[in-house]
Design an enzyme around this catalytic site. Structure first.
Site, PDB file in Angstrom:
ATOM      1  N   HIS A 139      -8.442  63.735  60.815  1.00  0.00           N
ATOM      2  CA  HIS A 139      -7.443  62.685  61.113  1.00  0.00           C
ATOM      3  C   HIS A 139      -8.089  61.301  61.107  1.00  0.00           C
ATOM      4  O   HIS A 139      -7.604  60.388  61.785  1.00  0.00           O
ATOM      5  CB  HIS A 139      -6.751  62.932  62.462  1.00  0.00           C
ATOM      6  N   SER A 260     -15.344  37.310  45.060  1.00  0.00           N
ATOM      7  CA  SER A 260     -13.981  36.800  45.150  1.00  0.00           C
ATOM      8  C   SER A 260     -13.965  35.419  44.525  1.00  0.00           C
ATOM      9  O   SER A 260     -14.925  34.659  44.652  1.00  0.00           O
ATOM     10  CB  SER A 260     -13.573  36.722  46.620  1.00  0.00           C
ATOM     11  N   LYS A 266     -17.613  37.368  49.787  1.00  0.00           N
ATOM     12  CA  LYS A 266     -17.078  38.700  49.505  1.00  0.00           C
ATOM     13  C   LYS A 266     -17.912  39.526  48.531  1.00  0.00           C
ATOM     14  O   LYS A 266     -18.461  39.021  47.568  1.00  0.00           O
ATOM     15  CB  LYS A 266     -15.651  38.584  48.930  1.00  0.00           C
ATOM     16  N   GLU A 273     -11.883  50.901  43.884  1.00  0.00           N
ATOM     17  CA  GLU A 273     -10.432  50.640  43.949  1.00  0.00           C
ATOM     18  C   GLU A 273      -9.742  50.970  42.629  1.00  0.00           C
ATOM     19  O   GLU A 273      -8.640  51.532  42.606  1.00  0.00           O
ATOM     20  CB  GLU A 273     -10.181  49.178  44.325  1.00  0.00           C
ATOM     21  N   LYS A 308      -0.066  62.762  22.338  1.00  0.00           N
ATOM     22  CA  LYS A 308      -1.395  62.214  22.084  1.00  0.00           C
ATOM     23  C   LYS A 308      -1.786  61.040  22.973  1.00  0.00           C
ATOM     24  O   LYS A 308      -2.895  61.002  23.519  1.00  0.00           O
ATOM     25  CB  LYS A 308      -1.518  61.833  20.607  1.00  0.00           C
TER      26      LYS A 308
END
Ligand code: ARG
Length: 441
Positions: A139, A260, A266, A273, A308
């Site tokens: 969880h 970024s 960043k 992703e 295809k």
């Protein structure tokens, strides 16, 4: 024509179309439909077409609807009347099915190779991190610590099943449809089994209607690729989570992360992703093809031309994702100290405390309640769990070692479990499995 043409994408089948045509021409010669001279001249025209295609000097004309008509047109231009016999006893219906099976058979091997390369990196990294521990989650809540190697190999075994499925799909598709003609076979003395053998197929079709309309192998391949994509996506999701400041378990290499355009600090996990995002396409390609197939009457229908593009797209997407994710995994830094701190939280030993009570004769449900009460008290009153364990009448000083850093993970000793003993055995088993899969690819 703009609507019906398939040449822009099926030219990718050119090499397999030539292979299929060569086998067909040899079959026509064996049947006495082509003389030896005619056979030689058509084969050499096919060679010439191959050179033109490789050198990109092949001139397509506006009436070339697909790669099959383009090659046949050019062979006839080069070989003259003998070339005009190439298509005897054959239809584009059995031809395209043959081409696509040859193509898929080979490309599955490429996907397996790339998957094996990724498994090798998972194994290398699992070996490299030794007995480093990480929290295991259920969880997405910390549950019990396991070795990081155990966590990495969990992804590795999923990929082993993908390889198994791909090999199985390849075995099932290894059937030649050539000789089925448009739908019903031929009045000419063709020998489909001999052409199947010439093409290296393991078997030959039993029913010509089925041979030209069966695209199970495309659907199966798309499923196998979609599930492989789902596995990569789950790994990608963990890399994304682990590389956050909140987790801090993993550092991305500069070469495998993205900046970024606005935020100077960043380092973004774009590769992971995109792996996660492109998996949507893989699933879409599968469901799209199934929808195309679902109401088709026997035998060939032009709808089948829609097989295809999804297949090519899924193959390309998975091969690229495997390569990128392999590099991402190989170059990431595991922050073992951060993982250890998380794995060593005293509460991570709660199950071990309960199992310690069980080994001293306490029924598990009672043990669960005793330890649960201690954990609650620790949280509510801000008292260290280790102190509560030491002063507990049921547990006491003898049980305190269980909450010492690094102990809990060593307590999982059952086969296939997450502690050092079973993981050592698992590393060996996984290495053996990789070697076996390499051998059968
Ligand atoms: N381009 C077609 C396809 O991909 C080839 C077969 C065409 N056959 C036909 N009878 N129109 O399926």
């Amino acid at each position: 024509m703009a609507f019906t043409v398939s040449l822009p994408f099926d030219s990718r089948l050119a090499a397999d179309d030539l292979t299929g045509s060569r086998a067909h021409v040899r079959g026509l010669a064996r049947a006495g439909i082509l003389t030896e001279d005619e056979c030689a001249s058509v084969l050499s025209a096919l060679d010439a077409v191959e050179v033109e295609l490789l050198n990109e000097t092949f001139v397509f004309v506006s009436s070339d609807e697909d790669i099959h008509t383009a090659v046949e047109r050019r062979v006839t231009e080069i070989a003259g009347p003998a070339g005009a016999k190439l298509h005897t006893g054959r239809s584009r219906n059995d031809q395209v099915a043959t081409d696509l099976r040859l193509f898929t058979k080979r490309e599955i091997g490429v996907v397996i190779d790339k998957t094996l390369a990724m498994q090798r990196v998972l194994l290398d990294r699992a070996q490299e991190v030794g007995e480093a521990a990480v929290p295991g989650y259920t969880h997405l809540q910390r549950a019990q610590p396991v070795l990081l190697a155990h966590h990495l190999l969990a992804h590795g075994w999923a990929l082993s099943r993908d390889i198994d499925r791909l090999i199985d799909a390849r075995r099932r598709l290894d059937v030649s449809p050539l000789g089925a003609g448009a739908l019903a076979g031929s009045s000419l003395p063709l020998d489909p089994a001999a052409t199947a053998e010439d093409l290296g197929f393991a078997d030959v079709f039993a029913n010509s209607l089925d041979a030209v309309s069966d695209r199970d192998f495309v659907a199966e391949s798309l499923f196998d690729l979609a599930l492989l994509g789902v596995h990569l996506s789950r790994l990608a999701e963990e890399i994304i989570l682990w590389s956050t400041d909140e987790f801090g378990f993993l550092g991305l290499a500069d070469a495998y992360s993205t900046g970024s355009s606005m935020l100077p600090q960043k380092k973004n996990p774009d590769i992971a992703e995109l792996t996660r995002g492109k998996t949507g396409r893989l699933i879409g390609n599968l469901t799209g093809l199934l929808a195309t197939l679902k109401a088709l009457p026997l035998a060939y229908n032009r709808d089948l031309q829609e097989d295809k593009e999804p297949l090519f797209d899924s193959l390309d997407t998975v091969v690229l994702a495997l390569g990128a994710m392999t590099g991402l995994l190989a170059s990431s830094t595991f922050r073992l100290d951060v993982m250890a701190e998380a794995a060593n939280a005293a509460t991570a030993a709660a199950t071990d405390l309960a199992e310690w009570l069980v080994s001293n004769g306490t029924p598990f449900r009672d043990a669960h309640a005793i330890v649960g009460a201690l954990v609650r008290k620790s949280l509510d009153e801000g008292i260290a769990l280790r102190e509560l364990v030491a002063s507990s009448p049921e547990l006491g000083p003898d049980a305190v070692f269980l909450v010492d850093p690094g102990i809990a993970v060593t307590r999982r000793t059952t086969p296939g479990g997450g502690g050092p003993e079973p993981v050592a055995a698992q590393l060996k088993a996984f290495a053996t499995r990789i070697a076996a899969d390499e051998a059968r690819n």
